[in-house]
Scaffold this active site. Structure first.
Site, PDB file in Angstrom:
ATOM      1  N   GLU A 176      23.031  51.865  53.063  1.00 46.95           N
ATOM      2  CA  GLU A 176      23.115  51.725  51.611  1.00 46.95           C
ATOM      3  C   GLU A 176      22.288  50.526  51.154  1.00 46.95           C
ATOM      4  OE1 GLU A 176      26.700  51.446  48.282  1.00 46.95           O
ATOM      5  OE2 GLU A 176      27.056  50.718  50.315  1.00 46.95           O
ATOM      6  N   LYS A 224      25.764  57.622  43.483  1.00 43.56           N
ATOM      7  CA  LYS A 224      27.086  57.285  44.012  1.00 43.56           C
ATOM      8  C   LYS A 224      28.156  57.515  42.953  1.00 43.56           C
ATOM      9  CE  LYS A 224      29.394  53.412  46.393  1.00 43.56           C
ATOM     10  NZ  LYS A 224      29.190  51.999  46.831  1.00 43.56           N
ATOM     11  N   CYS A 247      29.078  55.163  50.909  1.00 43.02           N
ATOM     12  CA  CYS A 247      30.034  54.100  51.174  1.00 43.02           C
ATOM     13  C   CYS A 247      31.448  54.357  50.614  1.00 43.02           C
ATOM     14  CB  CYS A 247      29.483  52.770  50.671  1.00 43.02           C
ATOM     15  SG  CYS A 247      30.225  51.312  51.451  1.00 43.02           S
TER      16      CYS A 247
END
Length: 267
Positions: free
Chosen positions: A53, A119, A153
């Site tokens: 990331e 995300k 994540c």
């Protein structure tokens, strides 16, 4: 470079390279140089390179300093390396569009076409929700017949978002900056996602300290649909290539076909 949609084909064995990298804080030029140097050590052909990331800056909320456009240097770096190694290069970077900032996963193909996923779940404890705009849609990509679903994540903590309804994907990918102090959660949740979704799951983390003195211990891994460890690497920077065979995926789903009994819902 242009956006593209992929077509599904029969699955073939697929070679995947993960790079568990040390990241230099808010220094895109130095990170890209390091990544280029390390990737030059690839000893075999690969189909997909997965980076951590925010691989060009580290996990920073300093968006005004670190954001790029979709025609910026990091996107061009991804294209150059996808072309050089004749594979897909994937990872997230901070992207600015119309005054908004996104933690954006980019799937860059060798021909310069790309697809992206923003995300969805922003890490409030680190202030990510104040600096970034969340994505609102999931995507599934195709590579050598494999259906690949990218996540980022903190998405790992939300199983509903990643539920594999109707066998919509074969491989779930998490690119992350996951700190050592919560590494036990990382080690537990990735195998859980693999088993409950009957899919391979790959998590690619970073190593070292960031500019906030947060330590990352890696632990990048690949877990099979049956929960077996294909790859696991704590602590050290690591560039590693492994092969996934579709026969293992098919076998797991045939021997214990529970996905068909899953609860159906829409988000």
């Amino acid at each position: 470079m242009e956006n593209s949609e992929s077509r599904m084909t029969d699955r073939e064995p697929i070679k995947i390279t993960v790079f568990q990298a040390y990241l230099f804080w808010e220094n895109a030029e130095k990170n890209l140089q390091n990544l280029s140097l390390r990737l030059s050590g690839l000893k075999e052909k690969t189909d997909l390179i997965i980076l951590p990331e925010m691989f060009n800056t580290g996990f920073t909320m300093n968006v005004e300093k670190c954001a790029e456009t979709m025609n910026g240097p990091t996107m061009h770096w991804m294209y150059e390396h996808a072309k050089k190694y004749d594979c897909v290069v994937a990872g997230t970077l901070i992207v600015e569009e119309a005054g908004k900032y996104f933690n954006r996963f980019v799937w860059m193909s060798a021909d310069g076409s790309f697809v992206h996923y923003d995300k969805r779940h922003l890490f409030g404890l680190g202030g990510e929700d104040k600096a970034f705009t969340p994505g609102n849609s999931r995507i599934v990509l195709e590579l050598k017949g494999w259906k690949v679903c990218p996540m980022v994540c903190y998405d790992l903590r939300f199983p509903v978002w990643s539920r594999n309804l109707n066998e919509s994907y074969d491989l779930l990918v998490y690119t992350a900056c996951w700190p050592d102090k919560r590494s036990a959660h990382w080690r537990a949740l990735i195998p859980a996602r693999a088993i409950e979704n009957q899919a391979y799951v790959i998590g690619v983390n970073r190593v070292g300290y960031d500019g906030n003195e947060i330590y990352y211990s890696g632990g990048s891994m690949c877990i099979s649909p049956s929960g077996d460890v294909v790859y696991y690497k704590p602590e050290d920077e690591d560039l590693y290539t492994f092969t996934l065979n579709p026969s293992e995926l098919v076998k797991a789903r045939e021997q214990l076909p529970f996905l068909k009994d899953a609860d159906h819902f829409t988000l």
